[in-house]
Design an enzyme around this catalytic site. Sequence first.
Site, PDB file in Angstrom:
ATOM      1  CB  SER A  80     -80.862  40.728 -45.471  1.00 35.16           C
ATOM      2  OG  SER A  80     -82.079  40.028 -45.294  1.00 35.16           O
TER       3      SER A  80
ATOM      4  CE1 TYR B 178     -78.920  36.441 -42.581  1.00 36.47           C
ATOM      5  CE2 TYR B 178     -81.006  37.569 -42.910  1.00 36.47           C
ATOM      6  CZ  TYR B 178     -79.834  37.039 -43.430  1.00 36.47           C
ATOM      7  OH  TYR B 178     -79.569  37.128 -44.769  1.00 36.47           O
TER       8      TYR B 178
END
Length: 253
Positions: free
Chosen positions: A145, A158
């Site tokens: 990410s 996350y």
Amino acid sequence: MILNSFDLKGKVALVTGCSTGLGQGMAVGLAQAGCDIIGVATSAPKDTGERITALGRRFLGLGADLGNIDCIPALMAQALAEFSHIDILVNNAGIIRREDAIAFSEKDWDDVMNVNIKSVFFLSQAVARQFKKQQSGGKIINIASMLSFQGGIRVPSYTASKSAVIGVTRLLANEWAQHKINVNAIAPGYMATNNTQQLRVDEERSKEILDRIPAGRWGLPDDLMGPVVFLASPASDYVNGYTLAVDGGWLAR
Ligand code: NAP
């Protein structure tokens, strides 16, 4: 000839989280390049299976909760009963929880870490053991990410999990290159999927994000097709431990 090395005919790819979004785009891209697909999601993906069989490829849909690694032995057994070999693993399944760090709960920490990094490691381990048994080598592609590189905001577990994805990608590449196993990652930028629904409906946040993307648009699942086929194919045999950003230029800004 170089284009032949992108041909994945006869290969079997296991793609997690392929019921929708980026996983579906990558599964369809791999099938277009010739792969048969084992698709895993919380419940066996249907729509993706239809798109893949329409291309003339085989599809095995499996339902499993990757929040608990106890599901991995059964997943491997079902996959191998159907196809007898696996050549490519795409660790794509992932979740996100948004809350201020000051109020973030242990459950939101554990749920995200279990799916986004613990199952990535243990599924990679199970598949690499199979690659070794087959003496075939293989390709593992993890989905990282922008928050593997940046801190983000209100997504502590996350950010922790996706930062770990890059580190584990490098570690596995170091250990397994000797077995002709390539381990790389793709770091998608801001992509229009369920995962970013909350950001996209927030007009102010959505504008802030769009203003920073040089390409001037949110990414789409199809934008990952080329990169995943490259990293799954012999064309990338000497690429190992690398994380490729597919972000419309976000990180370059
Ligand atoms: P999405 O649309 O929310 O899809 C997530 C997929 O993961 C679904 O197929 C879902 O299956 C599956 N999944 C979730 N929890 C699971 C579990 N416990 N066990 C098995 N499967 C599970 O997400 P996406 O945007 O396509 O994201 C895919 C990956 O890219 C994730 O790792 C995400 O972090 C990463 N990523 C996304 C973006 C973005 O902008 N969208 C950016 C960077 C990275 P079910 O529907 O059956 O639950």
